[in-house]
Scaffold this motif. Structure first.
Motif, PDB file in Angstrom:
ATOM      1  N   VAL A 102       0.836  -1.206   0.000  1.00 46.86           N
ATOM      2  CA  VAL A 102       0.000   0.000   0.000  1.00 46.86           C
ATOM      3  C   VAL A 102       0.868   1.252   0.000  1.00 46.86           C
ATOM      4  O   VAL A 102       0.609   2.210  -0.738  1.00 46.86           O
ATOM      5  N   TRP A 103       1.918   1.250   0.792  1.00 49.72           N
ATOM      6  CA  TRP A 103       2.800   2.417   0.861  1.00 49.72           C
ATOM      7  C   TRP A 103       3.454   2.688  -0.490  1.00 49.72           C
ATOM      8  O   TRP A 103       3.527   3.839  -0.944  1.00 49.72           O
ATOM      9  N   ARG A 104       3.900   1.634  -1.163  1.00 49.54           N
ATOM     10  CA  ARG A 104       4.577   1.811  -2.445  1.00 49.54           C
ATOM     11  C   ARG A 104       3.624   2.273  -3.542  1.00 49.54           C
ATOM     12  O   ARG A 104       4.040   2.921  -4.505  1.00 49.54           O
ATOM     13  N   LEU A 105       2.357   1.932  -3.414  1.00 51.85           N
ATOM     14  CA  LEU A 105       1.386   2.301  -4.444  1.00 51.85           C
ATOM     15  C   LEU A 105       0.676   3.619  -4.153  1.00 51.85           C
ATOM     16  O   LEU A 105      -0.046   4.126  -5.006  1.00 51.85           O
ATOM     17  N   SER A 106       0.883   4.169  -2.967  1.00 53.77           N
ATOM     18  CA  SER A 106       0.090   5.330  -2.556  1.00 53.77           C
ATOM     19  C   SER A 106       0.671   6.669  -2.972  1.00 53.77           C
ATOM     20  O   SER A 106      -0.022   7.675  -2.946  1.00 53.77           O
ATOM     21  N   PHE A 107       1.944   6.741  -3.354  1.00 54.72           N
ATOM     22  CA  PHE A 107       2.587   8.004  -3.716  1.00 54.72           C
ATOM     23  C   PHE A 107       2.421   9.035  -2.607  1.00 54.72           C
ATOM     24  O   PHE A 107       2.070  10.182  -2.853  1.00 54.72           O
ATOM     25  N   GLU A 108       2.648   8.631  -1.359  1.00 54.38           N
ATOM     26  CA  GLU A 108       2.443   9.535  -0.233  1.00 54.38           C
ATOM     27  C   GLU A 108       3.749  10.134   0.278  1.00 54.38           C
ATOM     28  O   GLU A 108       3.849  10.558   1.409  1.00 54.38           O
ATOM     29  N   THR A 109       4.774  10.191  -0.577  1.00 54.13           N
ATOM     30  CA  THR A 109       6.044  10.745  -0.131  1.00 54.13           C
ATOM     31  C   THR A 109       6.006  12.258  -0.058  1.00 54.13           C
ATOM     32  O   THR A 109       6.895  12.875   0.497  1.00 54.13           O
ATOM     33  N   GLY A 110       4.976  12.888  -0.628  1.00 52.78           N
ATOM     34  CA  GLY A 110       4.849  14.334  -0.546  1.00 52.78           C
ATOM     35  C   GLY A 110       5.458  15.079  -1.709  1.00 52.78           C
ATOM     36  O   GLY A 110       5.198  16.261  -1.901  1.00 52.78           O
ATOM     37  N   PHE A 111       6.282  14.402  -2.514  1.00 59.31           N
ATOM     38  CA  PHE A 111       6.905  15.121  -3.622  1.00 59.31           C
ATOM     39  C   PHE A 111       6.964  14.300  -4.899  1.00 59.31           C
ATOM     40  O   PHE A 111       7.277  14.813  -5.961  1.00 59.31           O
ATOM     41  N   TYR A 112       6.693  13.029  -4.827  1.00 61.51           N
ATOM     42  CA  TYR A 112       6.840  12.176  -6.001  1.00 61.51           C
ATOM     43  C   TYR A 112       5.629  12.285  -6.918  1.00 61.51           C
ATOM     44  O   TYR A 112       4.492  12.285  -6.472  1.00 61.51           O
ATOM     45  N   SER A 113       5.878  12.372  -8.221  1.00 66.11           N
ATOM     46  CA  SER A 113       4.830  12.320  -9.237  1.00 66.11           C
ATOM     47  C   SER A 113       3.784  13.420  -9.058  1.00 66.11           C
ATOM     48  O   SER A 113       2.598  13.185  -9.188  1.00 66.11           O
ATOM     49  N   ARG A 114       4.237  14.639  -8.765  1.00 68.77           N
ATOM     50  CA  ARG A 114       3.289  15.735  -8.576  1.00 68.77           C
ATOM     51  C   ARG A 114       3.538  16.876  -9.556  1.00 68.77           C
ATOM     52  O   ARG A 114       2.982  17.951  -9.416  1.00 68.77           O
ATOM     53  N   CYS A 115       4.391  16.647 -10.544  1.00 74.00           N
ATOM     54  CA  CYS A 115       4.665  17.654 -11.566  1.00 74.00           C
ATOM     55  C   CYS A 115       4.263  17.097 -12.928  1.00 74.00           C
ATOM     56  O   CYS A 115       4.659  15.984 -13.286  1.00 74.00           O
ATOM     57  N   TRP A 116       3.471  17.870 -13.667  1.00 71.27           N
ATOM     58  CA  TRP A 116       2.965  17.432 -14.963  1.00 71.27           C
ATOM     59  C   TRP A 116       3.294  18.467 -16.031  1.00 71.27           C
ATOM     60  O   TRP A 116       3.243  19.678 -15.776  1.00 71.27           O
ATOM     61  N   GLU A 117       3.588  17.990 -17.233  1.00 73.54           N
ATOM     62  CA  GLU A 117       3.739  18.850 -18.404  1.00 73.54           C
ATOM     63  C   GLU A 117       2.765  18.353 -19.461  1.00 73.54           C
ATOM     64  O   GLU A 117       2.858  17.208 -19.906  1.00 73.54           O
ATOM     65  N   ILE A 118       1.818  19.209 -19.836  1.00 72.21           N
ATOM     66  CA  ILE A 118       0.797  18.819 -20.807  1.00 72.21           C
ATOM     67  C   ILE A 118       0.697  19.874 -21.895  1.00 72.21           C
ATOM     68  O   ILE A 118       1.179  21.008 -21.748  1.00 72.21           O
ATOM     69  N   SER A 119       0.060  19.507 -22.984  1.00 71.96           N
ATOM     70  CA  SER A 119      -0.071  20.409 -24.129  1.00 71.96           C
ATOM     71  C   SER A 119      -0.918  21.629 -23.780  1.00 71.96           C
ATOM     72  O   SER A 119      -1.949  21.521 -23.111  1.00 71.96           O
ATOM     73  N   SER A 120      -0.478  22.774 -24.275  1.00 77.17           N
ATOM     74  CA  SER A 120      -1.272  23.994 -24.085  1.00 77.17           C
ATOM     75  C   SER A 120      -2.544  23.966 -24.920  1.00 77.17           C
ATOM     76  O   SER A 120      -3.411  24.833 -24.761  1.00 77.17           O
ATOM     77  N   ALA A 121      -2.677  22.952 -25.793  1.00 77.96           N
ATOM     78  CA  ALA A 121      -3.913  22.801 -26.569  1.00 77.96           C
ATOM     79  C   ALA A 121      -5.092  22.413 -25.686  1.00 77.96           C
ATOM     80  O   ALA A 121      -6.236  22.418 -26.145  1.00 77.96           O
ATOM     81  N   HIS A 122      -4.829  22.092 -24.422  1.00 69.28           N
ATOM     82  CA  HIS A 122      -5.920  21.804 -23.491  1.00 69.28           C
ATOM     83  C   HIS A 122      -6.554  23.089 -22.951  1.00 69.28           C
ATOM     84  O   HIS A 122      -7.500  23.021 -22.164  1.00 69.28           O
ATOM     85  N   LEU A 123      -6.019  24.231 -23.359  1.00 68.61           N
ATOM     86  CA  LEU A 123      -6.593  25.527 -22.998  1.00 68.61           C
ATOM     87  C   LEU A 123      -7.077  26.224 -24.258  1.00 68.61           C
ATOM     88  O   LEU A 123      -6.440  26.129 -25.315  1.00 68.61           O
ATOM     89  N   THR A 124      -8.177  26.927 -24.152  1.00 67.18           N
ATOM     90  CA  THR A 124      -8.606  27.763 -25.273  1.00 67.18           C
ATOM     91  C   THR A 124      -7.605  28.907 -25.428  1.00 67.18           C
ATOM     92  O   THR A 124      -6.876  29.246 -24.481  1.00 67.18           O
ATOM     93  N   PRO A 125      -7.525  29.515 -26.617  1.00 66.05           N
ATOM     94  CA  PRO A 125      -6.632  30.674 -26.771  1.00 66.05           C
ATOM     95  C   PRO A 125      -6.912  31.758 -25.734  1.00 66.05           C
ATOM     96  O   PRO A 125      -5.983  32.382 -25.211  1.00 66.05           O
ATOM     97  N   GLU A 126      -8.185  31.975 -25.427  1.00 67.90           N
ATOM     98  CA  GLU A 126      -8.539  32.971 -24.411  1.00 67.90           C
ATOM     99  C   GLU A 126      -7.952  32.592 -23.058  1.00 67.90           C
ATOM    100  O   GLU A 126      -7.400  33.439 -22.338  1.00 67.90           O
ATOM    101  N   ALA A 127      -8.055  31.305 -22.701  1.00 69.51           N
ATOM    102  CA  ALA A 127      -7.520  30.850 -21.419  1.00 69.51           C
ATOM    103  C   ALA A 127      -6.000  30.955 -21.392  1.00 69.51           C
ATOM    104  O   ALA A 127      -5.406  31.299 -20.366  1.00 69.51           O
ATOM    105  N   GLY A 128      -5.360  30.664 -22.536  1.00 71.51           N
ATOM    106  CA  GLY A 128      -3.909  30.793 -22.607  1.00 71.51           C
ATOM    107  C   GLY A 128      -3.456  32.224 -22.381  1.00 71.51           C
ATOM    108  O   GLY A 128      -2.470  32.471 -21.671  1.00 71.51           O
ATOM    109  N   ARG A 129      -4.178  33.178 -22.977  1.00 67.08           N
ATOM    110  CA  ARG A 129      -3.829  34.587 -22.784  1.00 67.08           C
ATOM    111  C   ARG A 129      -4.078  35.013 -21.338  1.00 67.08           C
ATOM    112  O   ARG A 129      -3.296  35.778 -20.755  1.00 67.08           O
ATOM    113  N   PHE A 130      -5.157  34.517 -20.750  1.00 72.11           N
ATOM    114  CA  PHE A 130      -5.467  34.846 -19.354  1.00 72.11           C
ATOM    115  C   PHE A 130      -4.352  34.356 -18.442  1.00 72.11           C
ATOM    116  O   PHE A 130      -3.885  35.078 -17.551  1.00 72.11           O
TER     117      PHE A 130
END
Length: 238
Positions: A113-141
């Motif tokens: 359970v501990w190994r599967l829970s990601f409860e270390t407080g810092f692991y796997s909490r940073c994401w990089e995703i496409s800006s295409a998930h935002l409308t142009p208006e949202a990107g400008r905002f």
């Protein structure tokens, strides 16, 4: 979008451990699995495995060396022997219950359970995703917020990535659940969502930030060259 379909969620949710007994009875019957009755939950494994028991469809009772109330024992009509004790690890996968695996000690189950829970407080909490998930208006905002001191009431800070058109967001007070936000800010998740809308935040940005924060993401980077995240809407440039 339902939290059960949140694409930012990774791994199993609501992991839990259940102690189960493998019981054999009568020569021509396959083994059965049952939990121990709550009244005997205090018994250690070495007072359960290889001990005789009685059971019904819902629970089992160890009989040797145990004082069992007559009315409780009367509910169990079948006699058997506990062959082994197993600690089953279960969880939810996008809202569906799943059996993760079995271990033969509580310590081993807790390690899983501990190994599967990601409860270390810092692991796997940073994401990089496409800006295409935002409308142009949202990107400008969002870009506008990155160029000023983001108001504290937003519960996130937007910033630019040097030498890159990417925009980063540091989410604050995650996860954005009712329980956590009530504790930290004295508001609910819906109240925070309405506050974001009241400040003119485009809906596509509201949606993606709240999904990420609900999954306890802390750093979120929007970059045109980053991959798309399956499950999130895509928007075309104007």
């Amino acid at each position: 979008m339902s939290p059960d379909s949140n694409p930012f969620l990774r791994g199993y949710q609501n992991l839990r451990i259940d102690r189960s007994l493998c019981i054999t009875y009568e020569d021509d019957c396959p083994p059965v699995w049952h939990p121990l009755h709550p009244s005997q939950a205090h018994l250690p494994d070495d007072q359960i495995a290889l001990f005789p028991c009685v059971f019904n469809n819902d629970f089992a009772l160890i009989t040797e060396g145990q004082d069992i109330p007559e009315d409780l024992e009367a509910q169990c009509q079948t006699e058997g022997v506990v062959r082994t004790v197993v600690y089953a690890v279960s969880g939810d996968d996008f809202g569906q219950p799943v059996h993760v695996g079995d271990t033969y000690s509580e310590e081993a189950a807790r390690e899983v359970v501990w190994r599967l829970s990601f409860e270390t407080g810092f692991y796997s909490r940073c994401w990089e995703i496409s800006s295409a998930h935002l409308t142009p208006e949202a990107g400008r905002f969002l870009a506008g917020l990155a160029d000023i001191a983001t108001p504290s009431g937003f519960l996130f800070v937007a910033f630019r990535i040097p030498y890159s058109p990417a925009i980063g967001v540091k989410l604050i007070a995650t996860p954005w659940t009712d329980a956590n936000l009530q504790l930290v800010e004295g508001i609910t998740a819906e109240e925070l969502r309405q506050e974001h809308r009241a400040k003119g935040m485009p809906e596509s940005l509201v949606e993606v930030l709240h999904l990420a924060a609900l999954a306890n993401v802390r750093m979120l980077i929007f970059d045109a060259d980053a991959p798309v995240l399956d499950g999130l809407p895509l928007y075309e440039d104007e």
